[in-house]
Scaffold this motif. Structure first.
Motif, short mmCIF file in Angstrom:
data_model
loop_
_atom_site.label_atom_id
_atom_site.label_comp_id
_atom_site.label_asym_id
_atom_site.label_seq_id
_atom_site.Cartn_x
_atom_site.Cartn_y
_atom_site.Cartn_z
N UNK A 293 67.26 43.44 3.94
CA UNK A 293 66.59 44.68 3.54
C UNK A 293 65.13 44.68 4.02
N UNK A 294 64.48 43.52 3.98
CA UNK A 294 63.11 43.43 4.50
C UNK A 294 63.10 43.80 5.98
N UNK A 295 64.04 43.29 6.75
CA UNK A 295 64.09 43.59 8.18
C UNK A 295 64.37 45.08 8.42
N UNK A 296 65.20 45.67 7.57
CA UNK A 296 65.45 47.11 7.68
C UNK A 296 64.15 47.89 7.48
N UNK A 297 63.41 47.53 6.44
CA UNK A 297 62.15 48.23 6.16
C UNK A 297 61.14 48.02 7.28
N UNK B 54 56.92 34.92 8.79
CA UNK B 54 57.13 34.19 10.05
C UNK B 54 58.51 33.54 10.05
N UNK B 55 58.93 33.05 8.88
CA UNK B 55 60.25 32.46 8.77
C UNK B 55 61.37 33.46 9.00
N UNK B 56 61.08 34.75 8.76
CA UNK B 56 62.07 35.80 9.02
C UNK B 56 62.09 36.24 10.47
N UNK B 57 61.17 35.70 11.28
CA UNK B 57 61.18 36.00 12.70
C UNK B 57 60.01 36.82 13.20
N UNK B 58 59.06 37.21 12.34
CA UNK B 58 57.90 37.95 12.82
C UNK B 58 56.96 37.02 13.56
N UNK B 59 56.33 37.54 14.62
CA UNK B 59 55.29 36.72 15.23
C UNK B 59 54.07 36.74 14.32
N UNK B 60 53.20 35.75 14.51
CA UNK B 60 52.10 35.55 13.56
C UNK B 60 51.15 36.74 13.51
N UNK B 61 50.89 37.38 14.64
CA UNK B 61 49.98 38.52 14.64
C UNK B 61 50.54 39.66 13.81
N UNK C 131 54.20 51.51 2.96
CA UNK C 131 54.87 51.14 1.71
C UNK C 131 54.56 49.68 1.44
N UNK C 132 54.51 49.31 0.15
CA UNK C 132 54.32 47.91 -0.20
C UNK C 132 55.67 47.27 -0.49
N UNK C 133 55.76 45.97 -0.25
CA UNK C 133 57.01 45.23 -0.44
C UNK C 133 56.67 43.82 -0.89
N UNK C 134 57.50 43.25 -1.78
CA UNK C 134 57.30 41.89 -2.28
C UNK C 134 58.19 40.93 -1.48
N UNK C 135 57.62 40.12 -0.58
CA UNK C 135 58.44 39.26 0.28
C UNK C 135 58.60 37.84 -0.26
N UNK D 232 64.70 55.24 -1.91
CA UNK D 232 64.64 54.29 -0.80
C UNK D 232 64.88 55.02 0.52
N UNK D 233 65.83 55.93 0.55
CA UNK D 233 66.08 56.69 1.77
C UNK D 233 64.89 57.52 2.19
N UNK D 234 64.20 58.13 1.22
CA UNK D 234 63.00 58.91 1.56
C UNK D 234 61.94 58.03 2.20
N UNK D 235 61.78 56.82 1.66
CA UNK D 235 60.80 55.89 2.22
C UNK D 235 61.18 55.48 3.64
N UNK D 236 62.43 55.09 3.83
CA UNK D 236 62.86 54.61 5.14
C UNK D 236 62.81 55.72 6.19
N UNK D 237 63.05 56.95 5.77
CA UNK D 237 63.07 58.06 6.72
C UNK D 237 61.69 58.63 7.02
N UNK D 238 60.75 58.52 6.08
CA UNK D 238 59.51 59.30 6.22
C UNK D 238 58.20 58.53 6.04
N UNK D 239 58.23 57.37 5.43
CA UNK D 239 56.97 56.72 5.07
C UNK D 239 56.27 56.11 6.28
#
Length: 375
Positions: free
Chosen positions: A250-254, A314-321, A237-241, A227-234
């Motif tokens: 953790x989603x917001x961190x990614x 969007x419920x987590x705070x992302x704008x629609x675009x 990445x795919x994620x299941x929301x 996980x650290x390698x992904x957060x530092x260098x990727x």
């Protein structure tokens, strides 16, 4: 492309690569034109018109599983189309060779011939068997080391667009470079590898991470893990929301760390079905209260669809675009697909129309309108 007399039109708030336009979208099989003025959708009550969703990790739906072979892929592509997904990678499970051959043969046929009302099957995501048997997650225990000769044999059955590997397995690191040189997207997943293993895999040509956070060594401040390698260098990445696999924090961190994080469903045969028992490869899984689990409680894929993923983001705070890019454009870019995942002249007419509550009103795949009545 359809001639001018057969073009369709849609009016509303159109999300283009250059931002929102309030106006008219004209299309046949491909997008013919976008006319209107740049405008903030907040200034009107018109529908949203977005690129069709692109899902690179789909195991099943409608009671069917990719590993069945036969016509299962067509049924799966159809149910996801009714939820706005216009392109998919049919995803295999870790399994005996004969099971993988069966699934890939059917995927190859679906790539060559899209059925009416079905999402376009772009190829396969081979999620195993080249994973670590100590980090199976919900995968059956048929893990084994990969060889280039075997991968090439499988590639002859269906286009392998994405391959998940555990890079710490002996022989896998040089293979990552060979597969990348063959044009395949190699993802790190189902791994006990260290931070250093992850960095090395990226340096050898790995391009992404399979369901980030899940089935990989976690982040610790003295042992950053995969996980650290992904957060530092990727970059990707795919994620299941689905809000079950990964905590919103953790989603917001990614989202802050990985520029082109994109969403997948990891959907199973239980998607779109009532609670009960379903198959995931050779596993029997139980759908209950929106989740899918093995008998021991391990999460076993999801029942998520990408229209719900968009609403969750969007419920987590992302704008629609931004949310739209993470269920369409970034995944298309990951595969190098310049004519999907965006609304611009010349691109495939893969389109979703949503009302102001982000509920689907219409879906078009390569210009064909999908019947949503069974959604």
């Amino acid at each position: 492309m359809n001639d001018a007399n057969n073009l369709n039109t849609l009016k509303g708030n159109i999300l283009t690569p250059n931002g929102w336009i309030t106006g008219t979208l004209t299309f046949g099989e491909r997008l013919a034109g976008i006319d209107g003025d740049a405008a903030d959708p907040a200034g009107n009550t018109d529908d949203y018109i977005l690129p069709g969703f692109v899902d690179l990790h789909v195991h099943g739906g409608a009671g069917r599983d990719v590993m069945e072979g036969g016509d299962a892929v067509h049924a799966i592509a159809a149910i996801h189309a009714r939820h706005g997904t216009t392109s998919i990678l049919a995803t295999t499970m870790t399994a005996p060779p004969e099971d993988i051959d069966l699934a890939l043969t059917a995927i190859g046929a679906a790539v060559r011939q899209r059925g009416k009302g079905e999402a376009r099957v772009l190829g396969a995501h081979l999620e195993g068997p080249y994973i670590n048997s100590g980090k199976l997650g919900a995968q059956p225990n048929f893990a084994r080391a990969a060889t280039l000769a075997e991968v090439k044999r499988l590639e002859a059955l269906a286009p392998l667009r994405v391959i998940t590997v555990a890079p710490e397995i002996a022989g896998h690191l040089p293979l990552v470079r060979e597969l990348a040189d063959e044009g395949m997207r190699v993802q790190i997943g189902h791994t006990l590898g260290s931070y250093e293993d992850g960095v090395a895999a990226l340096e050898h040509g790995a391009a992404g991470f399979t369901h980030l956070f899940n089935a990989m060594s976690p982040l610790h401040h003295r042992e950053p893990g995969m996980v650290g390698a992904a957060l530092a260098h990727a970059q990707f990445a795919e994620l299941i929301p689905d809000l079950l696999h990964v905590h919103p924090g953790a989603i917001k961190t990614a989202l802050r760390a990985i520029p082109r994080l994109y969403c997948v469903t990891d959907s199973t045969s239980a998607t779109g079905m009532p609670d009960g028992e379903y198959m995931l490869g050779r596993h029997t899984v139980q759908k209950c209260m929106g989740g899918v689990r093995l008998p021991d409680g391990t999460l076993a894929g999801s029942t998520l669809t990408l229209d719900q993923a968009l609403r969750n983001l969007v419920g987590l705070g992302l704008d629609l675009a931004d949310a739209s890019a993470r269920v369409s454009t970034h995944a298309a870019d990951y595969l190098g697909l310049e004519e999907r995942g965006r609304l611009q002249t010349g691109a495939w007419a893969d389109i979703v129309v949503l009302d102001r509550d982000l509920k689907l009103k219409a879906v078009y795949i390569e210009g064909e309108r999908v019947d949503l009545n069974d959604a």
